[in-house]
Write a protein that holds these residues in place. Structure first.
Motif, PDB file in Angstrom:
ATOM      1  N   SER A   1       0.822  -1.215   0.000  1.00 54.20           N
ATOM      2  CA  SER A   1       0.000   0.000   0.000  1.00 54.20           C
ATOM      3  C   SER A   1       0.854   1.262   0.000  1.00 54.20           C
ATOM      4  O   SER A   1       0.513   2.258  -0.656  1.00 54.20           O
ATOM      5  CB  SER A   1      -0.949  -0.001   1.201  1.00 54.20           C
ATOM      6  N   GLU A   2       1.973   1.238   0.727  1.00 50.30           N
ATOM      7  CA  GLU A   2       2.845   2.416   0.776  1.00 50.30           C
ATOM      8  C   GLU A   2       3.530   2.646  -0.569  1.00 50.30           C
ATOM      9  O   GLU A   2       3.691   3.788  -1.018  1.00 50.30           O
ATOM     10  CB  GLU A   2       3.884   2.252   1.879  1.00 50.30           C
ATOM     11  N   VAL A   3       3.937   1.560  -1.221  1.00 50.62           N
ATOM     12  CA  VAL A   3       4.535   1.689  -2.555  1.00 50.62           C
ATOM     13  C   VAL A   3       3.504   2.238  -3.542  1.00 50.62           C
ATOM     14  O   VAL A   3       3.812   3.090  -4.386  1.00 50.62           O
ATOM     15  CB  VAL A   3       5.096   0.338  -3.052  1.00 50.62           C
ATOM     16  N   ARG A   4       2.263   1.774  -3.420  1.00 56.26           N
ATOM     17  CA  ARG A   4       1.211   2.302  -4.293  1.00 56.26           C
ATOM     18  C   ARG A   4       1.060   3.805  -4.097  1.00 56.26           C
ATOM     19  O   ARG A   4       0.967   4.574  -5.068  1.00 56.26           O
ATOM     20  CB  ARG A   4      -0.121   1.591  -4.008  1.00 56.26           C
ATOM     21  N   GLU A   5       1.061   4.273  -2.863  1.00 58.70           N
ATOM     22  CA  GLU A   5       0.912   5.700  -2.600  1.00 58.70           C
ATOM     23  C   GLU A   5       2.131   6.474  -3.098  1.00 58.70           C
ATOM     24  O   GLU A   5       2.011   7.587  -3.604  1.00 58.70           O
ATOM     25  CB  GLU A   5       0.707   5.944  -1.104  1.00 58.70           C
ATOM     26  N   SER A   6       3.309   5.880  -2.951  1.00 53.06           N
ATOM     27  CA  SER A   6       4.547   6.529  -3.362  1.00 53.06           C
ATOM     28  C   SER A   6       4.692   6.595  -4.878  1.00 53.06           C
ATOM     29  O   SER A   6       5.145   7.608  -5.427  1.00 53.06           O
ATOM     30  CB  SER A   6       5.745   5.773  -2.772  1.00 53.06           C
ATOM     31  N   ARG A   7       4.305   5.507  -5.558  1.00 52.46           N
ATOM     32  CA  ARG A   7       4.491   5.419  -7.011  1.00 52.46           C
ATOM     33  C   ARG A   7       3.196   4.959  -7.679  1.00 52.46           C
ATOM     34  O   ARG A   7       3.015   3.768  -7.971  1.00 52.46           O
ATOM     35  CB  ARG A   7       5.623   4.437  -7.330  1.00 52.46           C
ATOM     36  N   PRO A   8       2.289   5.883  -7.957  1.00 52.48           N
ATOM     37  CA  PRO A   8       1.020   5.508  -8.600  1.00 52.48           C
ATOM     38  C   PRO A   8       1.194   4.875  -9.976  1.00 52.48           C
ATOM     39  O   PRO A   8       0.278   4.206 -10.473  1.00 52.48           O
ATOM     40  CB  PRO A   8       0.272   6.849  -8.719  1.00 52.48           C
ATOM     41  N   ASP A   9       2.352   5.100 -10.596  1.00 52.92           N
ATOM     42  CA  ASP A   9       2.579   4.583 -11.950  1.00 52.92           C
ATOM     43  C   ASP A   9       2.944   3.112 -11.980  1.00 52.92           C
ATOM     44  O   ASP A   9       2.825   2.455 -13.022  1.00 52.92           O
ATOM     45  CB  ASP A   9       3.707   5.371 -12.616  1.00 52.92           C
TER      46      ASP A   9
END
Length: 352
Positions: A158-166
């Motif tokens: 989830s944190e990676v998703r927030e950090s890198r939406p691409d």
């Protein structure tokens, strides 16, 4: 002088140290051994891996005291026969009269080929940094696979998703639902969060092997750029090598005073100690406090009182910076409130 050696500056070791410093006798000297020159807030390593926080966010300075010495190095061996700690390289050893082992855990790769060599991790500060470097150096639309859907895997994904939406993010879950240790309300909420945020969750996963550029699961090989391993832990290898009785998870069996029954000057806490509770920072911290009470009595030649039972206050997890979940007041809760509570616990930890 009575020599107390604390192995590991994590939650258990630090709570023991703070408890001892409150009333340390003049004839006691404490040595703390840790690979890093600071207390690491392991519960925040997922933010380092995702690149949403700096290193400083997950560090706390060790307390200074004239009766405390710090050794910042790796331990090579715990020699319980000679009551010494051998430091890396074998050129230096530390004798002890009383020993606290709080070395934490390491990844359990379950013998899966390539898992150790080709995956990133959040089990140590240096590994979390490595994961952050690998993930945040990816070009647009890179592929990241997180193996394991327990608390660590959920927070990383989830944190990676927030950090890198691409990025294209995939979560491999061995069970039928994420967070199997949590209430179904929380499981459903987290599943929906991933769906809404376009994180692919694959249940019933059975990773067969890992390669540099992919993960093979149930006969299907997924190509990806970075694989993060959060699929289980085991006690530190130094603890697994000790000649003490252990449970089926390789954790040292201790008595009610957190002592090794055959070596009652050796105390074990956290991920290294057998317990009815699942490993957590909260558990290690409470155990550390109780060991401090026991040692305070022993060091003053008094009979220690039997520690009270551990009473955990629940578990909290994050879904990025503004959403979360957890068991609060024995009730499953989701949304902003448990996320705020998690931030509050971190604030208190930094100002212990």
């Amino acid at each position: 002088m009575k020599e107390v050696v604390i192995l590991g500056g994590g939650y258990g070791g630090m709570n023991t140290l703070h408890g001892l410093l409150d009333q340390i006798p003049e004839d006691v000297h404490i040595t703390v051994v840790d690979r890093n020159p600071y207390h690491s807030l392991k519960t925040e390593f997922y933010t380092i891996a995702a690149g949403t926080e700096s290193d400083r966010h997950a560090r706390v300075d060790f307390p200074k005291h004239e009766q405390v010495t710090y050794v910042f190095d790796e331990v090579e061996k715990i020699d319980t026969d000679n009551e010494t700690i051998v430091i890396k390289g074998g050129e230096k050893s530390l004798p002890y009269d009383y020993l606290l082992i709080g070395l934490g855990c390491e990844d359990n790769y379950h013998g899966i080929e390539g898992a150790r060599e080709f995956t990133e991790s959040v089990q140590t500060f240096s590994k979390a940094r490595s994961a952050g470097f690998a993930i945040n150096n990816l070009g647009a639309y890179g592929k990241v696979t997180v193996v394991g859907a327990g608390l660590s895997g959920i927070e990383v994904a989830s944190e990676v998703r927030e950090s890198r939406p691409d990025l294209n993010i995939r979560l491999l879950d061995r069970g039928e639902t994420v967070l199997k240790a949590f209430d179904s309300k929380i499981q459903d909420y987290v599943e929906k969060w991933f769906k809404d945020n376009e994180v692919e969750v694959i249940h019933g996963a059975n990773v067969e092997y890992v390669e540099k550029d992919g993960v093979c699961n149930n006969g299907v090989c997924y190509l990806n750029d970075v694989t993060v391993w959060t699929a289980g832990v085991r006690p530190n290898f130094l603890v697994r090598e000790l000649p003490f009785e252990k449970d089926d998870q390789e954790k040292v069996i201790v008595n009610d005073f957190y002592q090794v029954p055959t070596h009652q000057n050796v105390y074990v806490v956290g991920d290294c100690a057998s317990s009815e509770h699942s490993p957590s920072a909260q558990l290690a911290g409470q155990q550390g406090e109780k060991v401090a009470d026991v040692l305070n009595a022993v060091l003053k030649d008094r009979v220690p009182e039997r520690p009270s039972e551990v009473k955990l206050k629940g578990a909290l997890g994050s879904l990025g910076k503004n959403d979360g979940f957890g068991n609060m007041l024995q009730k499953p809760m989701t949304g902003v409130l448990p996320r705020l509570a998690k931030s509050g616990v971190l604030w208190l930890s930094k100002r212990h």
